[in-house]
Design a protein around this motif. Structure first.
Motif, PDB file in Angstrom:
ATOM      1  N   THR A  78       0.833  -1.214   0.000  1.00  0.00           N
ATOM      2  CA  THR A  78       0.000   0.000   0.000  1.00  0.00           C
ATOM      3  C   THR A  78       0.866   1.260   0.000  1.00  0.00           C
ATOM      4  O   THR A  78       0.659   2.151  -0.835  1.00  0.00           O
ATOM      5  N   ALA A  79       1.822   1.328   0.932  1.00  0.00           N
ATOM      6  CA  ALA A  79       2.655   2.540   1.012  1.00  0.00           C
ATOM      7  C   ALA A  79       3.441   2.734  -0.288  1.00  0.00           C
ATOM      8  O   ALA A  79       3.568   3.849  -0.797  1.00  0.00           O
ATOM      9  N   THR A  80       3.954   1.629  -0.833  1.00  0.00           N
ATOM     10  CA  THR A  80       4.757   1.726  -2.059  1.00  0.00           C
ATOM     11  C   THR A  80       3.896   2.225  -3.225  1.00  0.00           C
ATOM     12  O   THR A  80       4.269   3.168  -3.937  1.00  0.00           O
ATOM     13  N   GLN A  81       2.736   1.619  -3.381  1.00  0.00           N
ATOM     14  CA  GLN A  81       1.864   2.012  -4.500  1.00  0.00           C
ATOM     15  C   GLN A  81       1.366   3.446  -4.334  1.00  0.00           C
ATOM     16  O   GLN A  81       1.239   4.186  -5.303  1.00  0.00           O
ATOM     17  N   GLU A  82       1.097   3.837  -3.098  1.00  0.00           N
ATOM     18  CA  GLU A  82       0.581   5.191  -2.878  1.00  0.00           C
ATOM     19  C   GLU A  82       1.656   6.244  -3.161  1.00  0.00           C
ATOM     20  O   GLU A  82       1.358   7.306  -3.673  1.00  0.00           O
ATOM     21  N   LEU A  83       2.901   5.948  -2.816  1.00  0.00           N
ATOM     22  CA  LEU A  83       3.946   6.951  -3.087  1.00  0.00           C
ATOM     23  C   LEU A  83       4.330   6.968  -4.556  1.00  0.00           C
ATOM     24  O   LEU A  83       4.559   8.023  -5.130  1.00  0.00           O
ATOM     25  N   LEU A  84       4.411   5.786  -5.155  1.00  0.00           N
ATOM     26  CA  LEU A  84       4.823   5.753  -6.566  1.00  0.00           C
ATOM     27  C   LEU A  84       3.647   5.991  -7.508  1.00  0.00           C
ATOM     28  O   LEU A  84       3.815   6.175  -8.708  1.00  0.00           O
ATOM     29  N   GLU A  85       2.455   5.954  -6.942  1.00  0.00           N
ATOM     30  CA  GLU A  85       1.214   6.187  -7.693  1.00  0.00           C
ATOM     31  C   GLU A  85       1.087   5.265  -8.895  1.00  0.00           C
ATOM     32  O   GLU A  85       0.773   5.688  -9.999  1.00  0.00           O
ATOM     33  N   ARG A  86       1.430   3.995  -8.669  1.00  0.00           N
ATOM     34  CA  ARG A  86       1.155   2.970  -9.680  1.00  0.00           C
ATOM     35  C   ARG A  86       0.975   1.622  -8.979  1.00  0.00           C
ATOM     36  O   ARG A  86       1.565   1.388  -7.912  1.00  0.00           O
ATOM     37  N   PRO A  87       0.178   0.737  -9.584  1.00  0.00           N
ATOM     38  CA  PRO A  87      -0.169  -0.523  -8.901  1.00  0.00           C
ATOM     39  C   PRO A  87       0.899  -1.598  -9.061  1.00  0.00           C
ATOM     40  O   PRO A  87       0.641  -2.686  -9.561  1.00  0.00           O
ATOM     41  N   ILE A  88       2.096  -1.285  -8.614  1.00  0.00           N
ATOM     42  CA  ILE A  88       3.229  -2.186  -8.800  1.00  0.00           C
ATOM     43  C   ILE A  88       3.231  -3.298  -7.741  1.00  0.00           C
ATOM     44  O   ILE A  88       2.822  -3.063  -6.609  1.00  0.00           O
TER      45      ILE A  88
END
Ligand code: URA
Length: 236
Positions: free
Chosen positions: A163-173
């Motif tokens: 969640t934190a990663t996707q929210e900061l990078l703004e992509r569903p990785i």
């Protein structure tokens, strides 16, 4: 030297480390009024949103708002998803079981919790510990998290979990794909790793997480004054 410049330089020399300058002084703005320490800026941010009701999480059972916590001059900032029950009760991030593991990880890196800064994407506990909804994250990131990052200006951000990663990078990785890889985040090196709660459920993944942490240690070492990792390395 111009008297005004000379007096400003002498003012700067007396300021504590970590002082942030919002504006260049002009003849209309005296430095003492316009400069604030990072701690003061964080305190102001906290005060500004101390009764925040800008998203539905405000009325879905939060006891306390859980702002980021730690050293305002931190080189490393850890960012999780959102507070759980313990965090909501104590109004501090990562103080429950996952938080205790995070503390072990930090200490195994040769750092202390007091040296780093820990925050979350959302500052209010989502009901039943569900993941924050996109609108909740978007609101909270823009009004608080991004401002915390701007004030602290860490050298490294470590996002904990998908969640934190996707929210900061703004992509569903996928976190499994991107973990352990440095990515640029507005000029800051961001390294995603597994969330400590996931590591508690999947202890075999701790080895991977430790490999990720070693990359952070190396990155800090390539700058200056590296932390000394603990002798027994890894965390259990
Ligand atoms: N999990 C998170 O993502 N954040 C906390 O503060 C605690 C648990």
């Amino acid at each position: 030297m111009d008297k005004k410049i000379e007096s400003y330089l002498s003012f700067l020399a007396k300021q504590p480390e970590g002082t942030v300058y919002e504006e260049k002084p002009t003849s209309q703005t005296t430095p003492s009024k316009k400069s604030q320490t990072k701690q003061q800026l964080l305190d102001e941010l906290k005060k500004q949103y101390s009764e925040c009701s800008r998203c539905p999480l405000a009325t879905q059972g939060r006891t306390n708002i859980v702002f980021g916590h730690g050293n305002p001059n931190a080189q490393v900032m850890f960012i999780g998803e959102g507070p759980g029950r313990d965090e909501d009760m104590q109004s501090l991030p990562f103080v429950g079981r996952a938080g205790k593991l995070l503390t072990k990880i930090i200490e195994a890196m040769g750092l202390r919790r007091e040296e780093i800064y820990i925050s979350n994407v959302v500052k209010c506990r989502p009901p039943h510990n569900r993941a924050p909804l996109p609108d909740e994250s978007k609101t909270c990131k823009s009004i608080i998290l991004y401002k915390e990052i701007k004030i602290i200006k860490p050298k490294i951000i470590c996002t904990l979990g998908a969640t934190a990663t996707q929210e900061l990078l703004e992509r569903p990785i996928s976190i499994s794909k991107i973990r352990g890889t440095f990515v640029d985040f507005n000029g800051i090196q961001l390294l995603p790793t597994f969330h400590p709660a996931y590591l508690l459920r999947n202890p075999t993944k701790k080895r991977d997480a430790w490999e990720d942490m070693k990359k952070i240690i190396d990155k800090l070492a390539s700058r200056k004054k590296p932390p000394a990792p603990q002798k027994n390395k890894r965390f259990k």
